[in-house]
Design a protein around this motif. Structure first.
Motif, PDB file in Angstrom:
ATOM      1  N   GLY A 143       0.830  -1.196   0.000  1.00  0.00           N
ATOM      2  CA  GLY A 143       0.000   0.000   0.000  1.00  0.00           C
ATOM      3  C   GLY A 143       0.863   1.243   0.000  1.00  0.00           C
ATOM      4  O   GLY A 143       2.052   1.200   0.305  1.00  0.00           O
ATOM      5  N   ASP A 144       0.261   2.339  -0.335  1.00  0.00           N
ATOM      6  CA  ASP A 144       0.990   3.595  -0.443  1.00  0.00           C
ATOM      7  C   ASP A 144       1.213   4.233   0.927  1.00  0.00           C
ATOM      8  O   ASP A 144       0.374   4.112   1.815  1.00  0.00           O
ATOM      9  N   PRO A 145       2.326   4.941   1.103  1.00  0.00           N
ATOM     10  CA  PRO A 145       2.536   5.677   2.358  1.00  0.00           C
ATOM     11  C   PRO A 145       1.464   6.757   2.527  1.00  0.00           C
ATOM     12  O   PRO A 145       1.186   7.523   1.614  1.00  0.00           O
ATOM     13  N   GLN A 146       0.871   6.811   3.716  1.00  0.00           N
ATOM     14  CA  GLN A 146      -0.176   7.780   4.002  1.00  0.00           C
ATOM     15  C   GLN A 146       0.320   8.954   4.840  1.00  0.00           C
ATOM     16  O   GLN A 146      -0.264  10.019   4.835  1.00  0.00           O
ATOM     17  N   GLY A 147       1.373   8.750   5.603  1.00  0.00           N
ATOM     18  CA  GLY A 147       1.906   9.810   6.451  1.00  0.00           C
ATOM     19  C   GLY A 147       3.065   9.275   7.271  1.00  0.00           C
ATOM     20  O   GLY A 147       3.572   8.184   7.010  1.00  0.00           O
ATOM     21  N   PHE A 148       3.470  10.056   8.259  1.00  0.00           N
ATOM     22  CA  PHE A 148       4.596   9.678   9.100  1.00  0.00           C
ATOM     23  C   PHE A 148       4.194   9.798  10.568  1.00  0.00           C
ATOM     24  O   PHE A 148       3.357  10.621  10.924  1.00  0.00           O
ATOM     25  N   VAL A 149       4.800   8.962  11.409  1.00  0.00           N
ATOM     26  CA  VAL A 149       4.561   9.001  12.846  1.00  0.00           C
ATOM     27  C   VAL A 149       5.899   9.099  13.570  1.00  0.00           C
ATOM     28  O   VAL A 149       6.947   8.758  13.019  1.00  0.00           O
ATOM     29  N   ALA A 150       5.859   9.555  14.799  1.00  0.00           N
ATOM     30  CA  ALA A 150       7.047   9.613  15.645  1.00  0.00           C
ATOM     31  C   ALA A 150       6.876   8.586  16.760  1.00  0.00           C
ATOM     32  O   ALA A 150       6.032   8.773  17.636  1.00  0.00           O
ATOM     33  N   PRO A 151       7.636   7.488  16.732  1.00  0.00           N
ATOM     34  CA  PRO A 151       7.505   6.498  17.803  1.00  0.00           C
ATOM     35  C   PRO A 151       8.028   7.071  19.116  1.00  0.00           C
ATOM     36  O   PRO A 151       9.134   7.585  19.183  1.00  0.00           O
ATOM     37  N   ILE A 152       7.198   7.010  20.148  1.00  0.00           N
ATOM     38  CA  ILE A 152       7.547   7.552  21.468  1.00  0.00           C
ATOM     39  C   ILE A 152       7.724   6.394  22.436  1.00  0.00           C
ATOM     40  O   ILE A 152       6.814   5.598  22.631  1.00  0.00           O
ATOM     41  N   THR A 153       8.898   6.283  23.035  1.00  0.00           N
ATOM     42  CA  THR A 153       9.164   5.252  24.027  1.00  0.00           C
ATOM     43  C   THR A 153       9.157   5.884  25.414  1.00  0.00           C
ATOM     44  O   THR A 153       9.352   7.100  25.543  1.00  0.00           O
ATOM     45  N   PRO A 154       8.908   5.107  26.464  1.00  0.00           N
ATOM     46  CA  PRO A 154       8.936   5.666  27.817  1.00  0.00           C
ATOM     47  C   PRO A 154      10.287   6.300  28.130  1.00  0.00           C
ATOM     48  O   PRO A 154      11.338   5.773  27.772  1.00  0.00           O
ATOM     49  N   GLY A 155      10.271   7.449  28.769  1.00  0.00           N
ATOM     50  CA  GLY A 155      11.491   8.158  29.134  1.00  0.00           C
ATOM     51  C   GLY A 155      11.946   9.164  28.097  1.00  0.00           C
ATOM     52  O   GLY A 155      12.953   9.828  28.290  1.00  0.00           O
ATOM     53  N   ARG A 156      11.230   9.287  27.006  1.00  0.00           N
ATOM     54  CA  ARG A 156      11.610  10.203  25.923  1.00  0.00           C
ATOM     55  C   ARG A 156      11.193  11.625  26.275  1.00  0.00           C
ATOM     56  O   ARG A 156      10.063  11.861  26.715  1.00  0.00           O
ATOM     57  N   ILE A 157      12.089  12.596  26.097  1.00  0.00           N
ATOM     58  CA  ILE A 157      11.759  14.001  26.325  1.00  0.00           C
ATOM     59  C   ILE A 157      11.088  14.536  25.070  1.00  0.00           C
ATOM     60  O   ILE A 157      11.636  14.452  23.977  1.00  0.00           O
ATOM     61  N   LEU A 158       9.882  15.080  25.224  1.00  0.00           N
ATOM     62  CA  LEU A 158       9.115  15.555  24.077  1.00  0.00           C
ATOM     63  C   LEU A 158       9.326  17.040  23.824  1.00  0.00           C
ATOM     64  O   LEU A 158       9.455  17.462  22.679  1.00  0.00           O
TER      65      LEU A 158
END
Length: 83
Positions: free
Chosen positions: A31-46
């Motif tokens: 399938g075609d790419p629809q968008g992008f995501v940012a994987p967030i793991t515990p302890g990550r500073i946002l």
């Protein structure tokens, strides 16, 4: 924060997600790419804030955290000194 201080967003969307069109049979590729995501793991500073008082930064981060679908925590640098 009203035009004082700076804010940095420490995450960047780097992982593409794909989707196949509706009413499409199984198989025939991913399938075609629809968008992008940012994987967030515990302890990550946002977010980071600088140049404002602790109370102002805490309130701004509380308002930002209410819009996120994850549990957040407010962290202060160890060497922080209130002027």
């Amino acid at each position: 924060m009203n035009r004082e201080g700076q804010i940095w967003i420490r995450v960047f969307p780097v992982k593409p997600f794909t989707a196949k069109p509706l009413d499409t049979r199984m198989g025939k590729g991913k399938g075609d790419p629809q968008g992008f995501v940012a994987p967030i793991t515990p302890g990550r500073i946002l977010f980071e804030a600088e140049g404002v008082s602790l109370a102002t930064a805490k309130e701004a981060m509380r308002l930002a955290a209410n819009k996120l679908p994850v549990a957040t925590k407010f962290v202060v640098r160890r060497d922080y000194v209130e002027e």
